[in-house]
Design a protein around this motif. Sequence first.
Motif, mmCIF file in Angstrom:
data_model
loop_
_atom_site.group_PDB
_atom_site.id
_atom_site.type_symbol
_atom_site.label_atom_id
_atom_site.label_comp_id
_atom_site.label_asym_id
_atom_site.label_seq_id
_atom_site.Cartn_x
_atom_site.Cartn_y
_atom_site.Cartn_z
ATOM 1 N N ALA A 9 -0.299 -13.505 -14.369
ATOM 2 C CA ALA A 9 -2.283 -12.935 -14.941
ATOM 3 C C ALA A 9 -1.585 -11.783 -15.738
ATOM 4 N N ASP A 10 -2.380 -10.903 -14.733
ATOM 5 C CA ASP A 10 -2.180 -9.076 -15.710
ATOM 6 C C ASP A 10 -1.901 -8.439 -14.678
ATOM 7 N N SER A 11 -0.832 -8.949 -12.816
ATOM 8 C CA SER A 11 -0.378 -7.955 -11.985
ATOM 9 C C SER A 11 0.992 -8.572 -12.379
ATOM 10 N N LEU A 12 1.709 -7.568 -11.368
ATOM 11 C CA LEU A 12 3.297 -7.581 -10.966
ATOM 12 C C LEU A 12 2.863 -7.653 -10.367
ATOM 13 N N ILE A 13 4.358 -8.927 -9.834
ATOM 14 C CA ILE A 13 4.006 -9.462 -8.562
ATOM 15 C C ILE A 13 6.044 -8.874 -8.328
ATOM 16 N N ASP A 72 20.132 -4.277 8.399
ATOM 17 C CA ASP A 72 21.302 -4.014 9.219
ATOM 18 C C ASP A 72 20.627 -3.055 10.509
ATOM 19 N N LYS A 73 19.698 -2.846 10.323
ATOM 20 C CA LYS A 73 19.001 -2.083 11.452
ATOM 21 C C LYS A 73 17.380 -2.647 11.234
ATOM 22 N N LYS A 74 17.042 -2.193 12.556
ATOM 23 C CA LYS A 74 16.965 -3.194 13.674
ATOM 24 C C LYS A 74 15.336 -2.492 13.412
ATOM 25 N N ASP A 75 14.403 -2.056 12.677
ATOM 26 C CA ASP A 75 13.401 -1.559 11.588
ATOM 27 C C ASP A 75 13.492 -2.091 10.441
ATOM 28 N N ASP A 76 14.510 -3.321 9.374
ATOM 29 C CA ASP A 76 14.204 -3.363 8.574
ATOM 30 C C ASP A 76 13.522 -4.744 8.018
ATOM 31 N N GLY A 77 12.552 -4.895 7.643
ATOM 32 C CA GLY A 77 11.754 -5.575 7.158
ATOM 33 C C GLY A 77 12.399 -5.955 5.283
ATOM 34 N N LYS A 78 10.645 -7.020 4.986
ATOM 35 C CA LYS A 78 10.699 -7.230 3.497
ATOM 36 C C LYS A 78 9.587 -6.656 2.683
ATOM 37 N N PHE A 79 9.071 -5.819 1.851
ATOM 38 C CA PHE A 79 7.960 -6.153 1.155
ATOM 39 C C PHE A 79 7.602 -6.883 0.082
ATOM 40 N N GLU A 80 6.403 -7.638 -0.162
ATOM 41 C CA GLU A 80 5.507 -8.083 -1.183
ATOM 42 C C GLU A 80 4.101 -6.961 -1.352
ATOM 43 N N PHE A 81 4.595 -6.788 -2.621
ATOM 44 C CA PHE A 81 3.500 -6.492 -2.747
ATOM 45 C C PHE A 81 3.482 -7.038 -4.989
ATOM 46 N N SER A 82 1.430 -6.557 -4.862
ATOM 47 C CA SER A 82 1.633 -6.130 -6.780
ATOM 48 C C SER A 82 1.490 -4.807 -7.349
ATOM 49 N N ILE A 83 1.481 -4.652 -8.703
ATOM 50 C CA ILE A 83 0.923 -3.421 -8.750
ATOM 51 C C ILE A 83 -0.474 -4.324 -10.016
ATOM 52 N N LYS A 84 -1.193 -3.597 -10.276
ATOM 53 C CA LYS A 84 -2.403 -3.820 -10.844
ATOM 54 C C LYS A 84 -3.393 -2.518 -10.677
ATOM 55 N N ASN A 85 -3.785 -2.624 -11.943
ATOM 56 C CA ASN A 85 -4.804 -1.252 -12.099
ATOM 57 C C ASN A 85 -4.040 0.323 -12.227
ATOM 58 N N THR A 87 0.030 -3.332 6.932
ATOM 59 C CA THR A 87 -0.410 -3.040 4.962
ATOM 60 C C THR A 87 -0.142 -2.105 4.468
ATOM 61 N N PHE A 88 -0.110 -1.830 3.505
ATOM 62 C CA PHE A 88 -0.444 -1.009 2.634
ATOM 63 C C PHE A 88 -1.678 -0.695 0.574
ATOM 64 N N LYS A 89 -1.690 0.120 1.049
ATOM 65 C CA LYS A 89 -2.508 0.280 -0.582
ATOM 66 C C LYS A 89 -1.832 1.485 -0.911
#
Length: 289
Positions: free
Chosen positions: A94-98, A106-119, A139-141
Amino acid sequence: MKKALALVLVILVISCKKEKSEIATLNTNEDLNTELYGNWVGDFVAKVYDTTSNFVYVNKINIVIKKIEGNKVFGQSIVAGNSRPIAGEFKQVADSLIFTMKEPGDKKDDGKFEFSIKNNVLNGTWFSNNKKQAVTQRTFKLKKQSFEYNPNLMLPEDEAYIDYYSEKIDTIVETQTDSTTVPETYYQETYRSAGDVITKINSSTKKLTENDLKNLKKLELEILRNTIYARHGYTFKKKSYRQFFDSVEWYIPVSENVDAKLTALEKANIKLLERFEQYAEDNYDSFGR
């Protein structure tokens, strides 16, 4: 023969034009995404966590988008003293980028980011690879924020600068006027604090002298020194330093090492501040949380 040769030439010309058109289209698509490049900055808030563990509930994070090639995305995550490469893919819904982007793992603090960009807002969740971490989701905004070194940036004057990581417990014994009454004992939390001198002295533009520093508390010297690093976008590992800068609007963490960016004046001031820190002391006072 001539007709056949002419036909081949026409086909070659059409093929070249088509190829150039496709390349132009690809380049146009890439150009449309360059406005996403840069720093996306804001709060990195704990969402799923172990309440019995010790962790920082909110840190400041900078998600840097560096390059987009087709549907592939490359960037950096910078938070709490860590700078990690991230890579992944994005798609338009739709009108968002996912986006889905991963740290190397390779580091214990690593992870995965899932986010969208809109407006012009980047909104999403980070998932830890290690499910035994104190915090497994944040979470993050975030909003787009450009970084530029400015030696005149100062800490806000209307803040209380208290080191809540320096807690000491004092034992208070209240004596009674009545000699037959047992004295009452209670315990009081006390912390280091800094005065407003840290919002008055600019350690990036003024050559500091011994007279400037001789009456300052250790915490005040530490903050004056680390404000130099904050102006250059240094990402602080120590929680006790992050608490003073993460909430400051102009502060953007961009690098794990800014030594090469320091001016000659700043280097001289850092040495002087570090010398005074070795011998300075702090008073501990009680404050409301």
